[in-house]
Scaffold this motif. Structure first.
Motif, PDB file in Angstrom:
ATOM      1  N   ALA A  64     -10.036   4.666  -4.009  1.00  0.00           N
ATOM      2  CA  ALA A  64     -11.090   3.764  -3.539  1.00  0.00           C
ATOM      3  C   ALA A  64     -10.544   2.355  -3.328  1.00  0.00           C
ATOM      4  O   ALA A  64     -10.854   1.685  -2.333  1.00  0.00           O
ATOM      5  N   ASP A  65      -9.689   1.917  -4.247  1.00  0.00           N
ATOM      6  CA  ASP A  65      -9.088   0.582  -4.128  1.00  0.00           C
ATOM      7  C   ASP A  65      -8.152   0.503  -2.933  1.00  0.00           C
ATOM      8  O   ASP A  65      -8.143  -0.484  -2.189  1.00  0.00           O
ATOM      9  N   ILE A  66      -7.363   1.566  -2.699  1.00  0.00           N
ATOM     10  CA  ILE A  66      -6.445   1.578  -1.562  1.00  0.00           C
ATOM     11  C   ILE A  66      -7.215   1.581  -0.246  1.00  0.00           C
ATOM     12  O   ILE A  66      -6.842   0.901   0.721  1.00  0.00           O
ATOM     13  N   ILE A  83       0.835  -1.210   0.000  1.00  0.00           N
ATOM     14  CA  ILE A  83       0.000   0.000   0.000  1.00  0.00           C
ATOM     15  C   ILE A  83       0.864   1.251   0.000  1.00  0.00           C
ATOM     16  O   ILE A  83       0.565   2.229  -0.704  1.00  0.00           O
ATOM     17  N   GLU A  84       1.935   1.236   0.770  1.00  0.00           N
ATOM     18  CA  GLU A  84       2.845   2.391   0.790  1.00  0.00           C
ATOM     19  C   GLU A  84       3.454   2.635  -0.591  1.00  0.00           C
ATOM     20  O   GLU A  84       3.611   3.791  -1.019  1.00  0.00           O
ATOM     21  N   GLU A  85       3.791   1.561  -1.294  1.00  0.00           N
ATOM     22  CA  GLU A  85       4.350   1.712  -2.643  1.00  0.00           C
ATOM     23  C   GLU A  85       3.314   2.302  -3.607  1.00  0.00           C
ATOM     24  O   GLU A  85       3.659   3.121  -4.462  1.00  0.00           O
ATOM     25  N   GLN A  86       2.055   1.899  -3.466  1.00  0.00           N
ATOM     26  CA  GLN A  86       1.014   2.477  -4.316  1.00  0.00           C
ATOM     27  C   GLN A  86       0.859   3.969  -4.058  1.00  0.00           C
ATOM     28  O   GLN A  86       0.748   4.768  -4.997  1.00  0.00           O
ATOM     29  N   LEU A  87       0.869   4.364  -2.783  1.00  0.00           N
ATOM     30  CA  LEU A  87       0.764   5.780  -2.446  1.00  0.00           C
ATOM     31  C   LEU A  87       1.975   6.553  -2.968  1.00  0.00           C
ATOM     32  O   LEU A  87       1.841   7.690  -3.447  1.00  0.00           O
TER      33      LEU A  87
END
Length: 374
Positions: free
Chosen positions: A105-107, A70-74
């Protein structure tokens, strides 16, 4: 004659020897069984500890991997926004970007799923580990919301996303107002972050009887703040419930699908069924509890716990809608984050066994009469 006595003595001695032999063998067999039972118990305990350790290790690895993902997506969203801003020589504030909206929304769904994973794993995690993971989730959620507001700021004016006010049954002294009047959204004293406002379902009430049910409650996230001497019923299956700053109040809650979080409560009575209970900074509270995971208290004193005993029509259907197992109640398993000693019970809470069920109907009538007379 002497020969007969001698023969009798010999036989008696043989019998005594046989009895002693049997007694010794019986004692040896008994001792061997006790030893074997002891070994079996130790082996079972060792296997159980190994399973718990393996479960804790697997959880730690999986939880860390999901947080990192999740951190990588952000981070990718941030880098992409910065690159676009540099290319355009202007700050990014595209409120109509469907890709960003879908990404956030996915995160958010991933964070919620990770919260459920933590909740379902509390049975074999230490209190310190639970607290550390919860802090990591709170920070992750805060970072996501901060980035969302920076890249997709809310419109200053607009009514398309306005929430429909829930219907509330209140005491007769406020019937003269609009029929479906509820509290206006307000900012709490402790906002989730410096850039967000929190909307309360119920706020700033005193000496009232309030009941939420039906579409005003089912599947909704109910938030309650600044209540004094109130009697509140949530008759249905809420999604989650948050209570902040309640004094001398009674809360009767039907099955809650996820969690109930309460803070800064004084002298309250709370009946609830939920997946997880979190109680912070509260004192002198009697809780009638049905919880399928583990209840957690922090910075609390004089907390009494008893078994859930609130009832109303169609409660079984609400349990099914909320996804709670009526046969699984861990109300005796309370984790106190201020008391980490595994050998000495926490002095901040106690279990009240076989407590008589309060006369909820009578208490409700008394409060309705009191509210009407004011």
């Amino acid at each position: 004659m002497s020969a007969e006595l001698s023969s009798s003595n010999i036989l008696s001695g043989a019998d005594n020897a046989d009895i002693k032999k049997e007694t010794i063998l019986e004692r040896l067999n008994k001792r061997n069984k006790e030893r074997q039972n002891c070994l079996d118990v130790k082996l079972e305990q060792r296997n159980k500890e190994n399973v718990q350790l393996e479960g804790a290790d697997y959880f730690a690895f999986t939880f860390a991997e999901r947080v990192r993902a999740i951190e990588e997506q952000l981070q990718r969203i941030t880098e992409g926004a910065d690159a676009a801003a540099t290319k355009l020589s202007a700050p990014i504030a595209n409120t109509n970007n469907p890709d960003l909206t879908c990404l956030f929304a996915d995160i958010t769904l991933q964070i919620q799923e990770l919260q459920r994973y933590l909740t379902n794993s509390t049975m074999f995690l230490t209190d310190f580990k639970i607290k550390a993971c919860q802090n990591a989730l709170n920070e992750l959620n805060g970072n996501c919301e901060e980035l969302r507001l920076r890249l997709i700021p809310k419109k200053k004016f607009g009514f398309s996303g306005k929430k429909v006010a829930p219907k509330v049954i209140v005491n007769p002294r406020v019937v003269g107002l609009a029929a479906d009047k509820v509290d206006m959204p307000e900012k709490t004293a402790k906002a989730i972050s410096s850039s967000t406002a929190f909307e309360w379902t119920l706020a700033n009430r005193e000496n009232e009887y309030i009941c939420l049910e039906g579409d005003a409650l089912n599947g909704k996230d109910i938030t309650i703040s600044n209540l004094r001497d109130c009697f509140v019923e949530l008759r249905g299956h809420a999604g989650s419930v948050q209570i902040s700053h309640a004094i001398d109040c009674t809360f009767l809650c039907g099955p809650i699908a996820r969690s109930l979080f309460a803070e800064n409560c004084e002298r309250i009575t709370l009946a609830l069924a939920c997946q997880q209970l979190r109680l912070h900074s509260s004192n002198i509270c009697r809780i009638y509890l049905h919880v399928t995971c583990r209840a957690i208290i922090e910075d609390c004193t004089n907390i009494e716990i008893s078994e859930y005993n609130y009832k109303y029509d169609d409660m079984d259907a609400d349990f099914q809608q909320a996804g709670l197992d009526k046969t699984q109640n861990n109300y005796k398993d309370i984790a106190d984050f201020n008391w980490l000693s595994p050998d000495v019970p926490s002095p901040n809470w106690r279990l009240v066994k076989d407590a008589p069920a309060p006369a909820w109907n009578e208490l409700r009538k008394q409060r309705q009469i009191k509210a009407t007379s004011l």
